[in-house]
Design a protein around this motif. Structure first.
Motif: not given
Length: 133
Positions: A49-72
């Motif tokens: 759940t935590a990637d302190f070195a570079t923050e390249k792996h934890v999924p980020i969830v945001e609301k978008v039109e038509g649903g949600i977007k998950v960015t890694v």
């Protein structure tokens, strides 16, 4: 009751397996979870759940039109032949959705969920399983 999927990875071919009902994969002699691939015992993947070195792996969830977007990652994850995100998934209650990726794709996926209150998963071919909570 919400089911919690369990993920395994083959040390030989790097293939992943999602177990929906952990009671189906218990070894009769020990009662421990046991999954194999081509004769290789598969490794149980821990949810990181935590990637302190570079923050390249934890999924980020945001609301978008038509649903949600998950960015890694808050820093874009590489998507090269050598290092890439194999899939992104979300679990909302009893619903589980997975989007497969390949090298060259953007490390993101859009899902038709009405709410951002989901558990997001991603699996890196090198750094294994990551979740947002």
């Amino acid at each position: 009751m919400e089911k919690i999927p369990i993920f395994f990875k083959c040390p030989g071919c790097s293939g992943t397996v999602m177990v929906m009902d952990s009671g189906m994969c218990k070894a009769p002699s020990t009662g421990a979870l046991s999954v194999s691939c081509s004769g290789n015992e598969m490794d149980l993947l821990s949810e990181q759940t935590a990637d302190f070195a570079t923050e390249k792996h934890v999924p980020i969830v945001e609301k978008v039109e038509g649903g949600i977007k998950v960015t890694v990652g808050s820093t874009a994850h590489p998507m090269t032949d050598e290092h890439y995100i194999m899939w992104i998934g979300v679990q909302a209650g009893d619903d589980l959705m997975i989007h497969y990726l390949k090298p060259g794709d953007a490390p993101e996926a859009i899902f038709p969920c009405p709410d951002t209150n989901v558990k997001a998963y991603e699996c890196c071919n090198i750094h294994d399983l990551w979740v947002n909570r």
